[in-house]
Motif scaffolding. Structure first.
Motif, PDB file in Angstrom:
ATOM      1  N   LEU A   3      -0.381   5.039  11.728  1.00 59.52           N
ATOM      2  CA  LEU A   3      -0.517   3.593  11.685  1.00 59.52           C
ATOM      3  C   LEU A   3       0.245   3.023  12.876  1.00 59.52           C
ATOM      4  O   LEU A   3       1.433   3.300  13.053  1.00 59.52           O
ATOM      5  CB  LEU A   3       0.037   3.034  10.384  1.00 59.52           C
ATOM      6  CG  LEU A   3       0.033   1.503  10.245  1.00 59.52           C
ATOM      7  CD1 LEU A   3      -1.389   0.962  10.234  1.00 59.52           C
ATOM      8  CD2 LEU A   3       0.783   1.086   8.987  1.00 59.52           C
ATOM      9  N   VAL A  55       0.860  -1.185   0.000  1.00 59.08           N
ATOM     10  CA  VAL A  55       0.000   0.000   0.000  1.00 59.08           C
ATOM     11  C   VAL A  55       0.892   1.229   0.000  1.00 59.08           C
ATOM     12  O   VAL A  55       1.748   1.385   0.877  1.00 59.08           O
ATOM     13  CB  VAL A  55      -0.932   0.011   1.229  1.00 59.08           C
ATOM     14  CG1 VAL A  55      -1.873   1.218   1.160  1.00 59.08           C
ATOM     15  CG2 VAL A  55      -1.722  -1.284   1.338  1.00 59.08           C
ATOM     16  N   LEU A  59       7.452  -1.445   7.024  1.00 57.07           N
ATOM     17  CA  LEU A  59       7.069  -0.044   6.937  1.00 57.07           C
ATOM     18  C   LEU A  59       8.300   0.760   6.505  1.00 57.07           C
ATOM     19  O   LEU A  59       9.328   0.736   7.185  1.00 57.07           O
ATOM     20  CB  LEU A  59       6.568   0.474   8.288  1.00 57.07           C
ATOM     21  CG  LEU A  59       5.148   0.082   8.730  1.00 57.07           C
ATOM     22  CD1 LEU A  59       4.994  -1.418   8.909  1.00 57.07           C
ATOM     23  CD2 LEU A  59       4.782   0.797  10.022  1.00 57.07           C
ATOM     24  N   ARG A  85      -7.791   0.828   2.306  1.00 53.86           N
ATOM     25  CA  ARG A  85      -6.761   0.000   1.671  1.00 53.86           C
ATOM     26  C   ARG A  85      -5.861  -0.638   2.724  1.00 53.86           C
ATOM     27  O   ARG A  85      -5.479  -1.808   2.602  1.00 53.86           O
ATOM     28  CB  ARG A  85      -5.938   0.839   0.698  1.00 53.86           C
ATOM     29  CG  ARG A  85      -6.696   1.310  -0.532  1.00 53.86           C
ATOM     30  CD  ARG A  85      -5.813   2.189  -1.398  1.00 53.86           C
ATOM     31  NE  ARG A  85      -4.648   1.439  -1.887  1.00 53.86           N
ATOM     32  CZ  ARG A  85      -3.533   2.010  -2.313  1.00 53.86           C
ATOM     33  NH1 ARG A  85      -3.414   3.338  -2.283  1.00 53.86           N
ATOM     34  NH2 ARG A  85      -2.529   1.275  -2.755  1.00 53.86           N
ATOM     35  N   LEU A  86      -5.503   0.119   3.751  1.00 56.85           N
ATOM     36  CA  LEU A  86      -4.683  -0.446   4.820  1.00 56.85           C
ATOM     37  C   LEU A  86      -5.434  -1.555   5.549  1.00 56.85           C
ATOM     38  O   LEU A  86      -4.884  -2.634   5.800  1.00 56.85           O
ATOM     39  CB  LEU A  86      -4.291   0.649   5.810  1.00 56.85           C
ATOM     40  CG  LEU A  86      -3.153   1.577   5.400  1.00 56.85           C
ATOM     41  CD1 LEU A  86      -3.021   2.717   6.402  1.00 56.85           C
ATOM     42  CD2 LEU A  86      -1.836   0.813   5.310  1.00 56.85           C
ATOM     43  N   ARG A  87      -6.669  -1.304   5.893  1.00 60.30           N
ATOM     44  CA  ARG A  87      -7.468  -2.306   6.598  1.00 60.30           C
ATOM     45  C   ARG A  87      -7.582  -3.585   5.767  1.00 60.30           C
ATOM     46  O   ARG A  87      -7.371  -4.695   6.289  1.00 60.30           O
ATOM     47  CB  ARG A  87      -8.856  -1.742   6.891  1.00 60.30           C
ATOM     48  CG  ARG A  87      -9.771  -2.698   7.670  1.00 60.30           C
ATOM     49  CD  ARG A  87     -11.196  -2.178   7.749  1.00 60.30           C
ATOM     50  NE  ARG A  87     -11.262  -0.869   8.368  1.00 60.30           N
ATOM     51  CZ  ARG A  87     -11.551   0.250   7.722  1.00 60.30           C
ATOM     52  NH1 ARG A  87     -11.785   0.221   6.401  1.00 60.30           N
ATOM     53  NH2 ARG A  87     -11.606   1.394   8.353  1.00 60.30           N
ATOM     54  N   TRP A 104      -6.784  -6.527  12.842  1.00 55.42           N
ATOM     55  CA  TRP A 104      -7.051  -5.100  12.674  1.00 55.42           C
ATOM     56  C   TRP A 104      -8.173  -4.656  13.619  1.00 55.42           C
ATOM     57  O   TRP A 104      -9.155  -5.363  13.811  1.00 55.42           O
ATOM     58  CB  TRP A 104      -7.457  -4.806  11.236  1.00 55.42           C
ATOM     59  CG  TRP A 104      -7.749  -3.358  10.986  1.00 55.42           C
ATOM     60  CD1 TRP A 104      -8.929  -2.704  11.198  1.00 55.42           C
ATOM     61  CD2 TRP A 104      -6.834  -2.376  10.483  1.00 55.42           C
ATOM     62  NE1 TRP A 104      -8.816  -1.378  10.860  1.00 55.42           N
ATOM     63  CE2 TRP A 104      -7.534  -1.148  10.423  1.00 55.42           C
ATOM     64  CE3 TRP A 104      -5.497  -2.411  10.079  1.00 55.42           C
ATOM     65  CZ2 TRP A 104      -6.948   0.037   9.973  1.00 55.42           C
ATOM     66  CZ3 TRP A 104      -4.902  -1.240   9.634  1.00 55.42           C
ATOM     67  CH2 TRP A 104      -5.625  -0.041   9.581  1.00 55.42           C
ATOM     68  N   VAL A 157       3.721   0.558   2.937  1.00 53.98           N
ATOM     69  CA  VAL A 157       3.472  -0.586   3.812  1.00 53.98           C
ATOM     70  C   VAL A 157       3.356  -1.847   2.968  1.00 53.98           C
ATOM     71  O   VAL A 157       2.564  -1.896   2.020  1.00 53.98           O
ATOM     72  CB  VAL A 157       2.180  -0.394   4.633  1.00 53.98           C
ATOM     73  CG1 VAL A 157       1.927  -1.601   5.539  1.00 53.98           C
ATOM     74  CG2 VAL A 157       2.260   0.882   5.460  1.00 53.98           C
ATOM     75  N   LEU A 159      -2.099   7.327   3.915  1.00 56.56           N
ATOM     76  CA  LEU A 159      -2.638   6.267   3.072  1.00 56.56           C
ATOM     77  C   LEU A 159      -4.123   6.063   3.354  1.00 56.56           C
ATOM     78  O   LEU A 159      -4.619   6.327   4.455  1.00 56.56           O
ATOM     79  CB  LEU A 159      -1.870   4.964   3.324  1.00 56.56           C
ATOM     80  CG  LEU A 159      -0.380   5.000   3.003  1.00 56.56           C
ATOM     81  CD1 LEU A 159       0.291   3.703   3.441  1.00 56.56           C
ATOM     82  CD2 LEU A 159      -0.150   5.241   1.516  1.00 56.56           C
ATOM     83  N   SER A 192       0.719   8.458   8.568  1.00 58.81           N
ATOM     84  CA  SER A 192       0.252   7.879   7.311  1.00 58.81           C
ATOM     85  C   SER A 192      -0.826   8.743   6.685  1.00 58.81           C
ATOM     86  O   SER A 192      -1.760   9.179   7.363  1.00 58.81           O
ATOM     87  CB  SER A 192      -0.312   6.467   7.561  1.00 58.81           C
ATOM     88  OG  SER A 192      -0.999   5.987   6.419  1.00 58.81           O
TER      89      SER A 192
END
Length: 244
Positions: free
Chosen positions: A123, A9, A99, A144-146, A156, A90, A140, A138
């Motif tokens: 994050l 990501v 990271l 998308r991260l989740r 998560w 990430v 981001l 972040s």
């Protein structure tokens, strides 16, 4: 999904185009406006930096306009370079998360992580004792991260399970481990002066004492991890979690 697959990501090419194309253009435009309006601003009795504008208004054209435009474009390129270096990338698989930000790369093994979350724009990866294994600023996309972490079986959480344990720090506050208060004083000065590297290093030192710090509007909030040495019993209770 295969065992060796991974998900990355990052901000993507559009973000780079915006920075490397947009920042120099904005800087060049600002430089041109500065040169074009120097004489007008110099005549305003209340305007700041009148000496600078008077000097610019006396310089010959087109040299001053070309020079100011070039300086603005270079400033934009410098900002683009800083922004590129500070972008967080990430990479996640079933075994570890990597990271990369500002020339630093940190790998966190999956076996050490109890929960992953976004704390505002940060994050954060926490261990079983509630200590921070990683915290990176972040920009981001949260979805998308989740999705990336959950796709590889990482725990998560949509909110910080320890949020209720944080307390506002003030000097000489009781309940902190020995040596934590001077570190928090030093870190408060670093945050106030925008010395981000010092603030990061002091956060790591506090983590070694079992103190987790979060910032909110330049104020520091703290909590203790399960492995911290508590000087008294008057402490916020650690919150038991079962992140999914």
């Amino acid at each position: 999904m295969t065992a060796d697959s991974r998900t990355t990501v990052h901000g993507g090419a559009a973000e780079l185009v915006l920075m490397w194309g947009g920042f120099p253009l904005v800087g060049a435009g600002a430089g041109w406006l500065l040169a074009a309006g120097a004489g007008w601003v110099a005549d305003l009795p209340w305007a700041p930096l009148q000496g600078l504008f008077e000097t610019l208004s006396r310089l010959p054209e087109p040299h001053v306009t070309v020079g100011a435009t070039a300086v603005g474009a270079v400033a934009g390129l410098v900002l683009a370079g800083v922004g590129t270096a500070e972008r967080l990338t990430v990479t996640v698989d079933r075994e570890r998360a990597a990271l990369r930000c500002d020339g630093r790369r940190q790998e966190v093994p999956r076996r050490d992580v109890r929960v992953v979350l976004l704390d505002g724009r940060d994050l954060v990866l926490l261990d079983a004792d509630g200590g921070e294994l990683a915290r990176e600023r972040s920009d981001l996309d949260a979805d998308r991260l989740r999705s990336a972490f959950r796709a590889h079986g990482w725990p998560w959480s949509d909110e910080d399970p320890y949020r209720g344990a944080f307390r506002l720090w003030v000097p000489d506050l009781p309940g902190l481990p020995a040596g934590a208060d001077p570190l928090l004083r030093a870190r408060a000065r670093a945050v106030e002066r925008n010395r981000h590297g010092d603030a990061r290093e002091l956060r790591r030192e506090l983590g070694r004492l079992g103190v987790v710090v979060r910032d909110e509007e330049r104020r520091q909030y703290w909590r203790l991890t399960a492995r911290a040495v508590r000087p008294d019993a008057d402490q916020p209770p650690m919150v038991e979690t079962d992140p999914r």
